[in-house]
Design a protein around this motif. Structure first.
Motif, mmCIF file in Angstrom:
data_model
loop_
_atom_site.group_PDB
_atom_site.id
_atom_site.type_symbol
_atom_site.label_atom_id
_atom_site.label_comp_id
_atom_site.label_asym_id
_atom_site.label_seq_id
_atom_site.Cartn_x
_atom_site.Cartn_y
_atom_site.Cartn_z
ATOM 1 N N ALA A 6 82.632 26.245 -1.362
ATOM 2 C CA ALA A 6 82.522 26.256 0.099
ATOM 3 C C ALA A 6 83.571 25.345 0.721
ATOM 4 O O ALA A 6 84.201 25.698 1.729
ATOM 5 N N SER A 7 83.781 24.169 0.128
ATOM 6 C CA SER A 7 84.750 23.215 0.683
ATOM 7 C C SER A 7 86.172 23.754 0.619
ATOM 8 O O SER A 7 86.922 23.682 1.600
ATOM 9 N N VAL A 8 86.547 24.301 -0.534
ATOM 10 C CA VAL A 8 87.909 24.807 -0.681
ATOM 11 C C VAL A 8 88.185 25.933 0.303
ATOM 12 O O VAL A 8 89.202 25.934 1.013
ATOM 13 N N ILE A 9 87.282 26.904 0.372
ATOM 14 C CA ILE A 9 87.497 28.057 1.246
ATOM 15 C C ILE A 9 87.509 27.635 2.714
ATOM 16 O O ILE A 9 88.356 28.069 3.504
ATOM 17 N N ALA A 10 86.562 26.753 3.099
ATOM 18 C CA ALA A 10 86.503 26.309 4.495
ATOM 19 C C ALA A 10 87.735 25.493 4.874
ATOM 20 O O ALA A 10 88.313 25.686 5.955
ATOM 21 N N MET A 11 88.160 24.577 4.001
ATOM 22 C CA MET A 11 89.321 23.740 4.313
ATOM 23 C C MET A 11 90.600 24.568 4.436
ATOM 24 O O MET A 11 91.409 24.352 5.336
ATOM 25 N N VAL A 12 90.786 25.523 3.528
ATOM 26 C CA VAL A 12 91.968 26.385 3.609
ATOM 27 C C VAL A 12 91.918 27.220 4.879
ATOM 28 O O VAL A 12 92.926 27.379 5.581
ATOM 29 N N GLY A 13 90.743 27.749 5.207
ATOM 30 C CA GLY A 13 90.610 28.554 6.424
ATOM 31 C C GLY A 13 90.880 27.760 7.682
ATOM 32 O O GLY A 13 91.570 28.221 8.593
ATOM 33 N N ILE A 14 90.355 26.529 7.744
ATOM 34 C CA ILE A 14 90.579 25.682 8.919
ATOM 35 C C ILE A 14 92.053 25.294 9.014
ATOM 36 O O ILE A 14 92.634 25.265 10.105
ATOM 37 N N GLY A 15 92.671 24.988 7.865
ATOM 38 C CA GLY A 15 94.100 24.663 7.873
ATOM 39 C C GLY A 15 94.936 25.831 8.372
ATOM 40 O O GLY A 15 95.862 25.644 9.176
ATOM 41 N N GLN A 16 94.615 27.038 7.935
ATOM 42 C CA GLN A 16 95.335 28.203 8.425
ATOM 43 C C GLN A 16 95.078 28.429 9.909
ATOM 44 O O GLN A 16 95.967 28.856 10.647
ATOM 45 N N GLY A 17 93.848 28.109 10.346
ATOM 46 C CA GLY A 17 93.538 28.233 11.770
ATOM 47 C C GLY A 17 94.378 27.296 12.618
ATOM 48 O O GLY A 17 94.866 27.677 13.681
ATOM 49 N N ALA A 18 94.549 26.053 12.133
ATOM 50 C CA ALA A 18 95.390 25.101 12.855
ATOM 51 C C ALA A 18 96.831 25.590 12.918
ATOM 52 O O ALA A 18 97.499 25.469 13.957
ATOM 53 N N GLN A 19 97.315 26.147 11.823
ATOM 54 C CA GLN A 19 98.682 26.668 11.799
ATOM 55 C C GLN A 19 98.829 27.857 12.749
ATOM 56 O O GLN A 19 99.804 27.950 13.509
ATOM 57 N N ASN A 20 97.844 28.751 12.759
ATOM 58 C CA ASN A 20 97.894 29.914 13.657
ATOM 59 C C ASN A 20 97.866 29.485 15.118
ATOM 60 O O ASN A 20 98.575 30.052 15.959
ATOM 61 N N LEU A 21 97.023 28.476 15.422
ATOM 62 C CA LEU A 21 96.926 27.999 16.809
ATOM 63 C C LEU A 21 98.246 27.408 17.269
ATOM 64 O O LEU A 21 98.713 27.691 18.390
ATOM 65 N N ALA A 22 98.858 26.584 16.414
ATOM 66 C CA ALA A 22 100.144 25.979 16.781
ATOM 67 C C ALA A 22 101.209 27.048 16.987
ATOM 68 O O ALA A 22 101.996 26.987 17.945
#
Length: 405
Positions: free
Chosen positions: A33-49
């Motif tokens: 859960a941690s790995v998938i959530a952290m990668v997803g949130i990191g990609q979300g930050a990149q997409n937002l920027a």
């Protein structure tokens, strides 16, 4: 014993010890859960920027003061850009469409008994088109304001609401650094940009900002914080960057390193992508540690299981079970625990990504690669850490095992 029979026996054993099996899976669940959530949130930050920079338009360039080294090592940049530089770019660079210099500084704003500190931006009329801002009501800075150093202010939508509540701000007077300004416009909502709320900006004429709020800070003219430039079209961005750099080098009489930088949208996107990718990898690595802890938990519980089931193992070997049969059963148990934990952790991670998307502006992305890697690694860890207890069980001497029991 065939594989199907081994799977049935392993499943029955795990079901009969629900609490132990659940606790064993817990580390794998949390890790996945941690790995998938952290990668997803990191990609979300990149997409937002990336979305925020793309909203600026592909033709925009930013001219910032200071050398590359100074920009990387200090926040107190040298005063190397002046209004005359912006005027020269507008008149002498053929690939440029519009130029909007700006002076930005946090100032204290007050209206009656309300006080707040916000970013005040001194700029020119071209700012609207270069930066894709729009006025909701009233007007923006005009050329007459620049010539007369008019004390007028245009408020962002949120700062207008903060100072005036439901009353109409147009025609009212606010104080900026104890200087009275008339509110002549309200901006349309623009949202945040890299963590800065653009709806709390206050815009004033650049000349008024320089002469009455900031004062002369450069011996070479009116210092500006940076210069916003729009190229004629997307194909002209490279030419505009080249021409601007050559012009400023001539104006500043530069023989060594530049005392300014010209950054395009693509340059900034590359930098942001590198930073966010690094942060995502770091978050995934930290979260991945819990997978290792989960694997150790699997090994620990399996070792306890071997000790508890000594009599069972001895009895099975006494009636003809081979070492490979015992080994296979314990490996299957470890694999089932890891695979089930990986599946539950994946579902929890996806749920966490969806929750973050609902409660924040991050458009967290679901990475199929991260899911496959996390599940594969968790399954592999379960098998690897299950080998030692499985071999220990398989090597038990049946006579010793029955005596011990």
């Amino acid at each position: 014993m065939d594989l199907v029979e081994s799977v049935k026996m392993a499943s029955a054993t795990l079901v009969s010890n629900k609490l132990r099996s659940t606790l064993t899976m817990l580390g794998i669940v949390i890790g996945n859960a941690s790995v998938i959530a952290m990668v997803g949130i990191g990609q979300g930050a990149q997409n937002l920027a990336e979305e925020q920079f793309e909203s600026l338009g592909p033709n925009i360039l930013f001219i910032v003061p200071g050398s590359q080294e100074e920009r990387n090592t200090t926040f107190d940049l040298p005063k190397t850009l002046v209004l005359a530089d912006a005027e020269a770019i507008a008149s002498q660079v053929p690939a440029v469409a519009e130029v909007a210099p700006q002076i930005s500084m946090n100032q204290v704003l007050s209206y009656r008994d309300r006080n707040t500190s916000n970013l005040v931006v001194g700029t020119t009329p071209e700012f609207l088109s270069v930066r894709s801002f729009n006025v909701d009501r009233g007007r923006f800075v005009n050329e007459l304001d620049l010539k007369r150093n008019t004390r007028v202010a245009i408020l962002g939508s949120e700062i207008a609401e903060k100072l005036f509540d439901s009353s109409d701000p147009l025609g009212q007077r606010i104080r900026i650094k104890n200087v009275s300004f008339e509110v002549v416009g309200i901006m349309e909502s623009k949202g945040s940009f890299l963590g800065t709320n653009q709806d709390e900006f206050v815009f004033v004429p650049l000349t008024t900002m320089s002469n009455q709020l900031v004062g002369r800070t450069s011996p070479y003219g009116v210092e500006v914080s940076w210069i916003n430039v729009s190229a004629k079209d997307e194909d002209s961005v490279g030419a505009a960057q080249f021409q601007i750099e050559n012009l400023l080098r001539l104006r500043h009489k530069i023989t060594g390193s530049d005392d300014f930088g010209v950054q395009t949208q693509k340059d900034i996107l590359t930098i942001v992508g590198t930073v966010t990718s690094g942060l995502t990898a770091m978050l995934a690595a930290i979260a991945g540690i819990s997978l290792l802890v989960g694997g150790i938990g699997v090994m620990n519980i399996m070792l306890v299981s071997v000790t508890e089931r000594t009599q069972e193992i001895g009895l099975r070997k006494a009636i003809g079970a081979k070492e490979k049969d015992i080994l296979l059963q314990f490996l299957i148990e470890a694999a089932i625990l890891s695979a089930t934990g990986g599946l539950i952790g994946t579902l929890l991670g996806l749920g966490g990504i969806g929750f973050v998307g609902l409660v924040s502006p991050l458009k967290a992305g679901i990475s199929p690669i991260a899911i496959v890697v996390a599940v594969t690694v968790s399954g592999g860890i379960g098998l690897i850490f299950g080998v030692f207890p499985a071999r220990r069980a398989a090597k038990l001497d049946p006579i010793v095992a029955l005596r011990t029991a």
